[in-house]
Design an enzyme around this catalytic site. Sequence first.
Site, PDB file in Angstrom:
ATOM      1  N   GLU A 262      36.086  26.623  39.579  1.00 48.76           N
ATOM      2  CA  GLU A 262      35.864  27.530  38.449  1.00 48.76           C
ATOM      3  C   GLU A 262      35.753  26.696  37.185  1.00 48.76           C
ATOM      4  OE1 GLU A 262      38.818  30.485  37.665  1.00 48.76           O
ATOM      5  OE2 GLU A 262      38.882  31.219  39.722  1.00 48.76           O
ATOM      6  N   GLU A 311      33.756  41.243  33.771  1.00 47.58           N
ATOM      7  CA  GLU A 311      34.593  42.121  34.592  1.00 47.58           C
ATOM      8  C   GLU A 311      35.540  42.880  33.675  1.00 47.58           C
ATOM      9  OE1 GLU A 311      35.589  40.411  38.730  1.00 47.58           O
ATOM     10  OE2 GLU A 311      35.379  38.635  37.458  1.00 47.58           O
ATOM     11  N   LYS A 314      39.398  44.022  34.369  1.00 48.82           N
ATOM     12  CA  LYS A 314      40.538  43.103  34.421  1.00 48.82           C
ATOM     13  C   LYS A 314      41.590  43.551  33.421  1.00 48.82           C
ATOM     14  CE  LYS A 314      38.735  38.889  36.397  1.00 48.82           C
ATOM     15  NZ  LYS A 314      38.646  37.421  36.266  1.00 48.82           N
ATOM     16  N   GLU A 321      39.589  37.466  29.178  1.00 45.74           N
ATOM     17  CA  GLU A 321      39.351  37.505  30.621  1.00 45.74           C
ATOM     18  C   GLU A 321      38.162  38.387  31.001  1.00 45.74           C
ATOM     19  OE1 GLU A 321      40.680  35.791  32.982  1.00 45.74           O
ATOM     20  OE2 GLU A 321      42.296  34.818  31.869  1.00 45.74           O
TER      21      GLU A 321
END
Length: 340
Positions: A262, A311, A314, A321
């Site tokens: 990542e 996303e 989250k 995030e």
Amino acid sequence: MDLRFLASLTFLLGLFFANTIPAVRQVGVCYGRNGDNLPSAAETVELFKQRNIRRVRLYTPDHDVLDALRGSNIEVTLGLPNSYLQSVASSQSQANTWVQTNVMNYVNGVRFRYISVGNEVKISDSYAQFLVPAMINIDRAVLAAGLGGRIKISTAVDMGVLGESYPPSKGSFRGDVMVVMEPIIRFLVSKNSPLLLNLYTYFSYAGNKDQIRLDYALFTAPPGIVLDPPRSYQNLFDAMLDAMHSALERSGGGSLEVVVAETGWPTGGGIDTNIQNAGIYNNNLINHVKNGTPKRPGREIETYIFAMYDEDKKPTPPYVEKFWGLFYPNKQPKYAINFG
């Protein structure tokens, strides 16, 4: 010159160069689905193909995604979630069932590259004691299925396992994590498997703006920002990765490859988070990882960008995030990016 001889010579030279010139390891992407209005798995796999994304990391064995990947020739890193570690570690039968259900049922059409057993398991987590036994049982299940050597077993750690990281040559693991890191390293060395590393220059920069320059975090600084004789560093990515290499060397893992499982830069929700900086980071990253690090020059770094989409489901905070996506839900890129 005899034309048949020339043709044979050309053919042999072609074979020689095909087998001696290393293949380019294209940068992959991390694909999570914890967001609203995201494209279907089938649409996303088509987008992978259109954008020449040839490697993908999945955090869970999502069967819709695995079905969509059949026949795509895209290499897959498959995650076994932390919530499964205890059951898989405690029972070889459970490990065999997990591999049968999520790997063997798809292996004829899906190119599995790695299984990441757990992700960023912390020494304080109640399931930390089950991590290495789970890795061993999943490896046994893969071997029993006849896939030994074809699928590598590993786990993903973050930079928090290091107690010292500056300068890179001084990189070392925290004393308290060695109860887990030592058996991880032994396992990986015995299996010739890489260590998976989640590496974010963004978080290091955002938490230390007084000490770390933005251009150093974005690959745009001039050479020699950090001196670590006989080496010097132009970017934070290399410095962090070489700190991990140093820590592994100090702990019996000097032979291990490190896969950056990542990395990326968010487009919102935090300090210096915008489309411009994200585009600079990720495009420079793609070009940079072909060349290795100062400690391991010329050794291409297998790398996965986080993430395919934002996303928004989250949990927050931190709000950052939610904003790591390369593409909008309509499948248009947030910024120009070329995977080669």
